[in-house]
Design an enzyme around this catalytic site. Structure first.
Site, PDB file in Angstrom:
ATOM      1  N   ASP A  68       0.809  -1.217   0.000  1.00  0.00           N
ATOM      2  CA  ASP A  68       0.000   0.000   0.000  1.00  0.00           C
ATOM      3  C   ASP A  68       0.845   1.272   0.000  1.00  0.00           C
ATOM      4  O   ASP A  68       2.068   1.221   0.182  1.00  0.00           O
ATOM      5  CB  ASP A  68      -0.956  -0.001   1.209  1.00  0.00           C
ATOM      6  CG  ASP A  68      -0.272  -0.467   2.504  1.00  0.00           C
ATOM      7  OD1 ASP A  68       0.961  -0.398   2.578  1.00  0.00           O
ATOM      8  OD2 ASP A  68      -0.978  -0.893   3.432  1.00  0.00           O
ATOM      9  N   ASN A  74      -7.497  -3.287  14.180  1.00  0.00           N
ATOM     10  CA  ASN A  74      -8.908  -3.553  13.854  1.00  0.00           C
ATOM     11  C   ASN A  74      -9.048  -4.703  12.843  1.00  0.00           C
ATOM     12  O   ASN A  74     -10.097  -4.885  12.233  1.00  0.00           O
ATOM     13  CB  ASN A  74      -9.600  -2.287  13.326  1.00  0.00           C
ATOM     14  CG  ASN A  74      -8.970  -1.780  12.023  1.00  0.00           C
ATOM     15  OD1 ASN A  74      -8.053  -2.400  11.479  1.00  0.00           O
ATOM     16  ND2 ASN A  74      -9.456  -0.671  11.517  1.00  0.00           N
ATOM     17  N   HIS A  97      -7.237  -5.025  10.051  1.00  0.00           N
ATOM     18  CA  HIS A  97      -6.955  -4.725   8.645  1.00  0.00           C
ATOM     19  C   HIS A  97      -5.663  -5.386   8.186  1.00  0.00           C
ATOM     20  O   HIS A  97      -4.747  -5.643   8.978  1.00  0.00           O
ATOM     21  CB  HIS A  97      -6.992  -3.216   8.347  1.00  0.00           C
ATOM     22  CG  HIS A  97      -5.859  -2.386   8.843  1.00  0.00           C
ATOM     23  ND1 HIS A  97      -6.026  -1.277   9.633  1.00  0.00           N
ATOM     24  CD2 HIS A  97      -4.519  -2.479   8.627  1.00  0.00           C
ATOM     25  CE1 HIS A  97      -4.864  -0.725   9.879  1.00  0.00           C
ATOM     26  NE2 HIS A  97      -3.916  -1.440   9.291  1.00  0.00           N
ATOM     27  N   GLU A 105      -9.658  -1.973   5.266  1.00  0.00           N
ATOM     28  CA  GLU A 105     -10.337  -1.733   6.536  1.00  0.00           C
ATOM     29  C   GLU A 105     -11.548  -2.666   6.690  1.00  0.00           C
ATOM     30  O   GLU A 105     -12.022  -3.239   5.698  1.00  0.00           O
ATOM     31  CB  GLU A 105     -10.802  -0.272   6.584  1.00  0.00           C
ATOM     32  CG  GLU A 105      -9.672   0.756   6.502  1.00  0.00           C
ATOM     33  CD  GLU A 105      -8.906   0.921   7.813  1.00  0.00           C
ATOM     34  OE1 GLU A 105      -8.869  -0.036   8.622  1.00  0.00           O
ATOM     35  OE2 GLU A 105      -8.345   2.004   8.035  1.00  0.00           O
TER      36      GLU A 105
HETATM   37  C1  GLP Z   1      -0.628  -0.073   8.734  1.00  0.00           C
HETATM   38  C2  GLP Z   1      -0.222  -0.670   7.366  1.00  0.00           C
HETATM   39  C3  GLP Z   1      -0.317  -2.180   7.385  1.00  0.00           C
HETATM   40  C4  GLP Z   1       0.314  -2.648   8.676  1.00  0.00           C
HETATM   41  C5  GLP Z   1      -0.594  -2.303   9.820  1.00  0.00           C
HETATM   42  C6  GLP Z   1      -0.008  -2.590  11.191  1.00  0.00           C
HETATM   43  O1  GLP Z   1      -1.668   0.809   8.658  1.00  0.00           O
HETATM   44  N1  GLP Z   1      -0.946  -0.181   6.249  1.00  0.00           N
HETATM   45  O2  GLP Z   1       0.309  -2.719   6.246  1.00  0.00           O
HETATM   46  O3  GLP Z   1       0.482  -4.041   8.651  1.00  0.00           O
HETATM   47  O4  GLP Z   1      -1.060  -0.981   9.731  1.00  0.00           O
HETATM   48  O5  GLP Z   1       0.983  -1.659  11.494  1.00  0.00           O
HETATM   49  P1  GLP Z   1       2.039  -1.834  12.656  1.00  0.00           P
HETATM   50  O6  GLP Z   1       2.929  -2.938  12.260  1.00  0.00           O
HETATM   51  O7  GLP Z   1       2.744  -0.517  12.723  1.00  0.00           O
HETATM   52  O8  GLP Z   1       1.261  -2.124  13.876  1.00  0.00           O
END
Ligand code: GLP
Length: 245
Positions: free
Chosen positions: A67, A136, A138, A143
């Site tokens: 992304d 959440n 995702h 989402e």
């Molecule tokens: C972000 C990214 C995801 C990531 C997730 C968890 O928003 N878009 O690809 O896996 O949230 O992030 P983190 O590893 O910082 O908890």
């Protein structure tokens, strides 16, 4: 889903790196799906160490990132382009023309999504997709409520995701409202998936992943339908909560 637990975040990162490095050595032309966020930074550190000390080469490796924020240029330190350069790519011998990340600055966002899908078709399928888990549920930026049939698309980020990611920005107002993300179906097209889950704040999501039903309200739940998923979780996720992994 195969669940492996690691005693610490460091151990999780080392284990994930050893696994990926073996895969790269076995198949130097491997196509990797990459994630951003805090979770994979330890893994990337270990991959760099492995590249320097053992010489694992990424010369013929292709990567696809999940992304990118809409409206952040490559020069913006909070763009996922800049993140990947800083945390991984600039330290490896990977060829930049084979590292794909959606262009969040494209004037034609829908067109950019289609172009990304075409690239996936041309260079894919992804052999090994690395994933993190949003609190959440995702995956990528898909989402809750996203269709399981979705391909690369534009998403409006939820307030909770913007809040969670605001720790990287000066002010929550600076967190983009939209992003381009590979869709759930695009992610599920990977031959193999490695999901990394670390930190106490992921405990609830992890529990729901293990015990909840498969539902678009919890995007990661679709992983239960993938034939080859490994989950690496660290002790802080498991805690003493009695989660049986
Ligand atoms: C972000 C990214 C995801 C990531 C997730 C968890 O928003 N878009 O690809 O896996 O949230 O992030 P983190 O590893 O910082 O908890």
């Amino acid at each position: 889903m195969d669940i492996i637990t690691a005693p610490s975040y460091e151990a999780l990162s080392k284990e994930a790196a050893a696994y990926i490095s073996r895969k790269v050595q076995d198949n130097p032309q491997i196509v990797l799906g990459l994630a951003t966020g805090s979770t994979p930074t330890g893994l990337y550190e270990q991959l760099i160490k492995d590249h320097i000390t053992l010489g694992t080469s990424y010369r013929h490796v292709t990567t696809f990132n999940l992304d990118e924020y809409v409206g952040l240029s490559k020069e913006n330190p909070n763009s996922y382009y800049a993140f990947m350069e800083k945390h991984l790519f600039q330290h490896l011998d990977i060829q930049s023309e084979y590292t794909f990340i959606p262009d969040g600055m494209s004037a034609h966002q829908q067109k950019e999504c289609n172009i990304y899908e075409e690239k996936l078709k041309k260079h894919g399928p992804i052999d090994l997709q690395i994933l993190g888990l949003g609190a959440n549920g995702h995956i990528g930026f898909n989402e809750p409520g996203t269709s399981f049939a979705s391909r690369t698309h534009i998403v409006e980020l939820t307030d909770s995701t913007r809040k969670a990611n605001s720790r990287f920005f000066k002010d929550i107002k600076d967190v983009p409202t939209h992003a381009i993300t590979m869709g759930i179906d695009s992610i599920m097209g990977a031959k193999e998936i490695l999901l990394l889950v670390a930190g106490e704040n992921k405990r609830k999501a992890f529990e729901q992943l293990l015990y909840g039903e498969i539902s678009e309200d919890f995007p990661a739940s679709i992983l239960k339908k993938h034939p080859c998923v490994k989950i690496l979780a660290d002790q802080s996720v498991l805690g003493t909560s009695g989660i049986i992994a």
